[in-house]
Motif scaffolding. Structure first.
Motif, PDB file in Angstrom:
ATOM      1  N   LYS A 120      -3.471  -6.366  -6.024  1.00 22.77           N
ATOM      2  CA  LYS A 120      -4.749  -7.081  -6.018  1.00 22.77           C
ATOM      3  C   LYS A 120      -4.620  -8.436  -5.325  1.00 22.77           C
ATOM      4  O   LYS A 120      -5.475  -8.824  -4.539  1.00 22.77           O
ATOM      5  CB  LYS A 120      -5.265  -7.285  -7.448  1.00 22.77           C
ATOM      6  CG  LYS A 120      -5.872  -6.061  -8.070  1.00 22.77           C
ATOM      7  CD  LYS A 120      -6.381  -6.366  -9.474  1.00 22.77           C
ATOM      8  CE  LYS A 120      -6.924  -5.142 -10.150  1.00 22.77           C
ATOM      9  NZ  LYS A 120      -7.366  -5.406 -11.531  1.00 22.77           N
ATOM     10  N   SER A 121      -3.549  -9.150  -5.633  1.00 27.32           N
ATOM     11  CA  SER A 121      -3.387 -10.475  -5.032  1.00 27.32           C
ATOM     12  C   SER A 121      -3.141 -10.375  -3.530  1.00 27.32           C
ATOM     13  O   SER A 121      -3.640 -11.190  -2.755  1.00 27.32           O
ATOM     14  CB  SER A 121      -2.276 -11.263  -5.722  1.00 27.32           C
ATOM     15  OG  SER A 121      -1.021 -10.685  -5.483  1.00 27.32           O
ATOM     16  N   VAL A 122      -2.403  -9.347  -3.099  1.00 22.13           N
ATOM     17  CA  VAL A 122      -2.158  -9.151  -1.672  1.00 22.13           C
ATOM     18  C   VAL A 122      -3.464  -8.805  -0.960  1.00 22.13           C
ATOM     19  O   VAL A 122      -3.755  -9.333   0.114  1.00 22.13           O
ATOM     20  CB  VAL A 122      -1.082  -8.063  -1.433  1.00 22.13           C
ATOM     21  CG1 VAL A 122      -0.994  -7.673   0.025  1.00 22.13           C
ATOM     22  CG2 VAL A 122       0.275  -8.538  -1.928  1.00 22.13           C
ATOM     23  N   VAL A 123      -4.270  -7.947  -1.563  1.00 14.80           N
ATOM     24  CA  VAL A 123      -5.563  -7.567  -0.985  1.00 14.80           C
ATOM     25  C   VAL A 123      -6.472  -8.791  -0.870  1.00 14.80           C
ATOM     26  O   VAL A 123      -7.102  -9.011   0.168  1.00 14.80           O
ATOM     27  CB  VAL A 123      -6.245  -6.447  -1.808  1.00 14.80           C
ATOM     28  CG1 VAL A 123      -7.694  -6.266  -1.387  1.00 14.80           C
ATOM     29  CG2 VAL A 123      -5.486  -5.136  -1.658  1.00 14.80           C
TER      30      VAL A 123
ATOM     31  N   ILE B 167       2.220   3.637 -12.137  1.00 13.31           N
ATOM     32  CA  ILE B 167       2.145   2.328 -11.493  1.00 13.31           C
ATOM     33  C   ILE B 167       1.986   1.291 -12.597  1.00 13.31           C
ATOM     34  O   ILE B 167       1.084   1.390 -13.421  1.00 13.31           O
ATOM     35  CB  ILE B 167       0.968   2.280 -10.498  1.00 13.31           C
ATOM     36  CG1 ILE B 167       1.224   3.286  -9.365  1.00 13.31           C
ATOM     37  CG2 ILE B 167       0.790   0.883  -9.932  1.00 13.31           C
ATOM     38  CD1 ILE B 167       0.066   3.473  -8.427  1.00 13.31           C
ATOM     39  N   THR B 168       2.871   0.298 -12.585  1.00 18.09           N
ATOM     40  CA  THR B 168       2.861  -0.702 -13.647  1.00 18.09           C
ATOM     41  C   THR B 168       1.717  -1.693 -13.444  1.00 18.09           C
ATOM     42  O   THR B 168       1.185  -1.845 -12.339  1.00 18.09           O
ATOM     43  CB  THR B 168       4.189  -1.484 -13.668  1.00 18.09           C
ATOM     44  OG1 THR B 168       4.290  -2.249 -12.465  1.00 18.09           O
ATOM     45  CG2 THR B 168       5.382  -0.558 -13.807  1.00 18.09           C
ATOM     46  N   GLU B 169       1.376  -2.375 -14.515  1.00 21.35           N
ATOM     47  CA  GLU B 169       0.342  -3.411 -14.458  1.00 21.35           C
ATOM     48  C   GLU B 169       0.760  -4.520 -13.495  1.00 21.35           C
ATOM     49  O   GLU B 169      -0.062  -5.068 -12.768  1.00 21.35           O
ATOM     50  CB  GLU B 169       0.095  -3.987 -15.856  1.00 21.35           C
ATOM     51  CG  GLU B 169      -1.058  -4.963 -15.933  1.00 21.35           C
ATOM     52  CD  GLU B 169      -2.408  -4.340 -15.617  1.00 21.35           C
ATOM     53  OE1 GLU B 169      -3.252  -5.037 -15.030  1.00 21.35           O
ATOM     54  OE2 GLU B 169      -2.614  -3.157 -15.949  1.00 21.35           O
TER      55      GLU B 169
ATOM     56  N   GLN C 274       0.827  -1.208   0.000  1.00 20.09           N
ATOM     57  CA  GLN C 274       0.000   0.000   0.000  1.00 20.09           C
ATOM     58  C   GLN C 274       0.861   1.257   0.000  1.00 20.09           C
ATOM     59  O   GLN C 274       0.637   2.179  -0.787  1.00 20.09           O
ATOM     60  CB  GLN C 274      -0.878   0.036   1.262  1.00 20.09           C
ATOM     61  CG  GLN C 274      -2.297  -0.378   1.081  1.00 20.09           C
ATOM     62  CD  GLN C 274      -3.101  -0.123   2.361  1.00 20.09           C
ATOM     63  OE1 GLN C 274      -2.572  -0.122   3.476  1.00 20.09           O
ATOM     64  NE2 GLN C 274      -4.371   0.073   2.193  1.00 20.09           N
ATOM     65  N   LEU C 275       1.819   1.311   0.913  1.00 24.62           N
ATOM     66  CA  LEU C 275       2.681   2.486   1.037  1.00 24.62           C
ATOM     67  C   LEU C 275       3.505   2.729  -0.219  1.00 24.62           C
ATOM     68  O   LEU C 275       3.659   3.873  -0.656  1.00 24.62           O
ATOM     69  CB  LEU C 275       3.590   2.353   2.259  1.00 24.62           C
ATOM     70  CG  LEU C 275       2.920   2.485   3.615  1.00 24.62           C
ATOM     71  CD1 LEU C 275       3.899   2.152   4.742  1.00 24.62           C
ATOM     72  CD2 LEU C 275       2.347   3.880   3.807  1.00 24.62           C
ATOM     73  N   GLU C 276       4.034   1.668  -0.797  1.00 29.36           N
ATOM     74  CA  GLU C 276       4.830   1.806  -2.025  1.00 29.36           C
ATOM     75  C   GLU C 276       4.005   2.430  -3.142  1.00 29.36           C
ATOM     76  O   GLU C 276       4.465   3.338  -3.844  1.00 29.36           O
ATOM     77  CB  GLU C 276       5.365   0.444  -2.471  1.00 29.36           C
ATOM     78  CG  GLU C 276       6.486  -0.100  -1.614  1.00 29.36           C
ATOM     79  CD  GLU C 276       6.860  -1.532  -1.964  1.00 29.36           C
ATOM     80  OE1 GLU C 276       6.465  -2.029  -3.048  1.00 29.36           O
ATOM     81  OE2 GLU C 276       7.550  -2.166  -1.148  1.00 29.36           O
ATOM     82  N   LEU C 277       2.765   1.949  -3.303  1.00 26.95           N
ATOM     83  CA  LEU C 277       1.913   2.484  -4.360  1.00 26.95           C
ATOM     84  C   LEU C 277       1.516   3.924  -4.072  1.00 26.95           C
ATOM     85  O   LEU C 277       1.506   4.758  -4.992  1.00 26.95           O
ATOM     86  CB  LEU C 277       0.664   1.608  -4.542  1.00 26.95           C
ATOM     87  CG  LEU C 277       0.919   0.200  -5.073  1.00 26.95           C
ATOM     88  CD1 LEU C 277      -0.387  -0.568  -5.209  1.00 26.95           C
ATOM     89  CD2 LEU C 277       1.658   0.233  -6.406  1.00 26.95           C
TER      90      LEU C 277
END
Length: 114
Positions: free
Chosen positions: A70-73, A61-63, A48-51
Motif C-alpha cells: 500500500k505504501s509503495v502504491v 500474504i502477511t499484514e 507487485q511480482l513478489e505478492l
C-alpha cells in the motif's frame, strides 16, 4: 505463414504503431531515463511480482506485506511520471482486452449457440 498468423503479425505491428502504445513507450522511457524514478518504479514492480508469486503458490500474504504494498502504491501514485506511465499502461491493456474480446468472439458465439 498461415493467413491467421499473418493477420496476427499485422495486429502486432498495428498495436506498436497505435497512439496508445506510442504514449506508453514514451512514458516508460521517461521513467527509465530518470534514475530516481526508475528505482521507485522497479521497487513497485518487484513488490507487485513478489505478492503475485506468493498468491500463485498459495502462500499467505502477511499484514506487513500488504502495508508495504500500500505504501509503495501510494508513493508511485504521487510521482507524476510513474502515475502517467501507469495510466498509459492501463490504456494499452484496455486496447488489448478489446482485441481479445474480438478474437474470442467466434468461440463465444459457438459455445453460446443452441
Amino acid at each position: 505463414m498461415s493467413n491467421i498468423q499473418e493477420s496476427a503479425h499485422q495486429l502486432e505491428v498495428a498495436i506498436q504503431e497505435s497512439d496508445e502504445f506510442k504514449d506508453l513507450k514514451a512514458a516508460y522511457e521517461k521513467v527509465m531515463n530518470e534514475p530516481s524514478s526508475r528505482e521507485m518504479f522497479d521497487n513497485f514492480r518487484n513488490v507487485q511480482l513478489e505478492l503475485q508469486q506468493k498468491q500463485m503458490q498459495g502462500l499467505e500474504i502477511t499484514e506487513e506485506e500488504v502495508e508495504k504494498a500500500k505504501s509503495v502504491v501510494e508513493l508511485v501514485q504521487q510521482h507524476e511520471d510513474i502515475s502517467k506511465l501507469m495510466e498509459q499502461e492501463q490504456r494499452v491493456n484496455m486496447l488489448i482486452n478489446d482485441i481479445s474480446r474480438t478474437i474470442t468472439k467466434p468461440l463465444e458465439e459457438l459455445y453460446s449457440a443452441e
